[in-house]
Design an enzyme around this catalytic site. Structure first.
Site, mmCIF file in Angstrom:
data_model
loop_
_atom_site.group_PDB
_atom_site.id
_atom_site.type_symbol
_atom_site.label_atom_id
_atom_site.label_comp_id
_atom_site.label_asym_id
_atom_site.label_seq_id
_atom_site.Cartn_x
_atom_site.Cartn_y
_atom_site.Cartn_z
ATOM 1 N N ARG A 186 0.839 -1.198 0.000
ATOM 2 C CA ARG A 186 0.000 0.000 0.000
ATOM 3 C C ARG A 186 0.878 1.253 0.000
ATOM 4 O O ARG A 186 0.596 2.222 -0.708
ATOM 5 C CB ARG A 186 -0.944 -0.006 1.201
ATOM 6 N N CYS A 246 -0.865 6.081 9.150
ATOM 7 C CA CYS A 246 -1.300 4.773 8.637
ATOM 8 C C CYS A 246 -2.477 5.048 7.705
ATOM 9 O O CYS A 246 -2.449 5.997 6.929
ATOM 10 C CB CYS A 246 -1.667 3.835 9.790
#
Length: 296
Positions: A186, A246
């Site tokens: 990601r 995050c």
């Protein structure tokens, strides 16, 4: 335990507290289980089926600013005070948080950080979480009795929270190191984000330290020595300011906990994290590729 409250407590220690009927006003246990939709799990429902005796459920979505367009944005001091007070937590309570994720820790570090952020240092993470608790054969229950409400007064340390504007300014000022704990794929822009309409990538200049790499294969937190080596490998200097990010500000707190264990207790969190960043940042501030990955 006062100011010497340990960041981590063992399942054995907590089991002894439960066995001795010491869970109560002075020791509150919170199941903080929360999952991404892609995990197909419901923390509230699972808590109703099985949990550590004496625990209550803490929902990071309920204890958040529900007016924000972003997920589980931090609540106000008043909201946090009311929420945890209704779970029987006072300013004198030692709070132990855990979750039931397969990782051993997933959302519990967010709640650990929230308590500290709101001025409560007497908070610990159950090392290995519910996974470890069950593995060691400690008792579980479906029974729940809501604890009597307590008075809690929160005072937020606003220096521990970074905004979109703060992180944007940091791209050129480099006042602190930004550590992204999402999975490498990601971060690199190669694997889809769990939120619809959000593409993968990372904040320019950030380093990648996936949250699950702070844990061993049994879901236990790495030792201080192992954690320090992990930071070194990621080229993150524990002597310089840190900011965790995050997907939405939850697992970023793994880095904060790890830094705390390593003697760096003032790491910050970008509360909006990638969800907010992708939504607001100009295209030139959406980075992909390997230039800032672990060891790169």
């Amino acid at each position: 335990m006062g100011m010497q409250t340990q960041a981590l407590v063992s399942a054995r220690w907590l089991a002894n507290m439960v066995k001795s009927n010491l869970v109560g006003p002075s020791l509150r246990v919170l199941d903080t289980s929360w999952y991404l939709p892609m995990m197909n799990r419901d923390g509230k429902k699972e808590f109703a089926q099985t949990h550590i005796p004496g625990a209550s459920h803490f929902d990071i979505d309920d204890c958040s600013d529900r007016t924000s367009q972003f997920d589980h944005t931090l609540p106000s001091e008043e909201h946090f005070s009311d929420y945890v007070g209704n779970l029987g937590v006072s300013n004198d309570s030692h709070v132990v948080v855990y979750d039931a994720s397969d990782f051993g820790a997933f959302s519990c570090t967010r709640v650990w950080w929230m308590f500290r952020l709101f001025g409560h240092s007497k908070v610990s993470v159950l090392n290995g979480g519910f996974r470890r608790w069950v593995k060691e054969g400690h008792p579980v229950t479906e029974d729940y009795t809501k604890p009597p409400a307590a008075h809690f007064s929160a005072t937020m340390n606003r220096d521990w929270v970074k905004s979109f504007e703060d992180v944007t300014e940091n791209i050129t000022s480099h006042r602190y190191q930004v550590v992204d704990v999402r999975p490498y794929a990601r971060f690199l822009g190669k694997e889809a984000e769990p939120r619809e309409g959000v593409d993968p990538g990372h904040i320019p200049g950030s380093k990648c330290m996936p949250f699950y790499d702070f844990l061993d294969e049994d879901g236990m937190m790495l030792s201080p020595e192992e954690l320090k080596r992990f930071f070194q490998k990621a080229q993150v200097d524990l002597k310089k300011p840190l900011c965790g990010t995050c997907g939405s500000g939850v697992t970023a707190c793994h880095m904060v906990l790890a830094a705390h264990i390593c003697g760096a207790p003032d790491a910050t969190v970008y509360d909006g994290s990638w969800y907010e960043w992708f939504t607001k940042a100009p295209k030139e501030h959406i980075a992909t590729g390997i230039s800032h990955t672990l060891g790169g």
